[in-house]
Write an enzyme that holds these catalytic residues in place. Sequence first.
Site, PDB file in Angstrom:
ATOM      1  N   GLU A 167       3.325   4.140   1.162  1.00  0.00           N
ATOM      2  CA  GLU A 167       2.679   2.858   1.442  1.00  0.00           C
ATOM      3  C   GLU A 167       3.037   2.316   2.811  1.00  0.00           C
ATOM      4  OE1 GLU A 167       2.095  -1.462   1.656  1.00  0.00           O
ATOM      5  OE2 GLU A 167       3.994  -0.367   1.783  1.00  0.00           O
ATOM      6  N   ASP A 190       8.497   4.412  -1.384  1.00  0.00           N
ATOM      7  CA  ASP A 190       9.046   4.660  -0.055  1.00  0.00           C
ATOM      8  C   ASP A 190       9.611   3.383   0.539  1.00  0.00           C
ATOM      9  OD1 ASP A 190       6.296   3.814  -0.023  1.00  0.00           O
ATOM     10  OD2 ASP A 190       6.253   4.157   2.134  1.00  0.00           O
TER      11      ASP A 190
END
Length: 413
Positions: free
Chosen positions: A140, A75
């Site tokens: 994350e 991400d």
Amino acid sequence: MSNALSQDERIDILSDIVAIKSVNDNEMEVANYLKDLFEKHGIDAEIDEISDTRANLVATIGEGSPVVGISGHMDVVSEGDVDDWDEDPFELTEKDGYLYGRGTADMKAGLAALAIAMIEIKEQDLLEKGTIKFMATAGEEIEQVGSAQLRDHGYMDDVDALIIGEPSETMLVYAHKGSMDIRVTSTGESSHSSMPLLGQNAIQPLLEFIRNVEADYEDISKSTTFEKLDFSNLVKVGKSMMAKEDVDIDDDGFERIISGLVLSNTIIDGGSQVNSIPDKAVAEFNIRTVPEFNNDKVKELFDKHMDAINEKGGHLEKEVYLDLESVLTTGENDLMKVGYDVATDIFGDDIIVSPTVGVTDASNLLLDKDEDFPFLMLGPGATPHQVDENVKKDTYFNFIDFYTQLLTNYLNK
């Protein structure tokens, strides 16, 4: 033996995953891309599904012990206002030896470098013993749901050492702080502002709570530091960076922030109309914790001040929506020794060894490991989360070599 992937192919891989808009979501598309890439090179890979759009990816080569985990997240943070960028943030752009695009620094260059290193090791038959387990994670940047699921699903159970490719460029990291996000909501009763006694102002008890917590924090921060670890290298780096901005640095205060508890009230929201008594107010806090004042102690601090205000008629409630413990390893192990030797050989003498203030997926992945567990963080990128985020092209290539040599030198010894 020549490389399995040419320099152009290595750039294409980074370009492809930067083009996937995995902004706090859509990691499934990145996971599928990497799965196809690995399988093209005879590497087994599996999708660890979280939802229809979110997933982790796990791939392995080799067999037996030791097992080295290598990890990076798929991400990225929001690109913000696209007009602020010189180029399309989701199209890899090369200029003056740099590669621009959202995620190039944090951390798709590190993720791609880890994946390519694994492919090179497999294709060149460089692994003599042991196992490499590649773990690409989701989420994350916000809640770390991916790394938590990997741990809960047992993917870390057999891992004997962990390497994370988060951007640090020249800092070899072996420990870091924890992170918490806490939302405190105050509930009152609305009324017309001309008759405030008919209502209950939700803002007032919340402001009292903030003042009391911050007063306690000031006292705590003066006496609580990450005492087991040496932050001196990071302090020097931080002071140097701040000095470039002509910031007046207080030595004691700066060192305390780097090595100790940090509590920041970052959001306040309350009221809806200027002539109405507010019936709801919200404050949010980000806290960077250390073992000496850990996450449980922060919760106790908040509860103490909430209870005191609620006993006087307030209505405060808290929600802990991020709760990551600090990562404490000693750094005294062969992984760090090999990592330092390889890093100084490839990058030069500028490599420093230090804990850091940032947070990584290691908070979840190493939750059940002790301080002797071999952990290392080093990756490409010096402009994470910035407009015109970039990584130096040569640095990206060098990190592929770094991971390849680190893994083979460590496992084959």
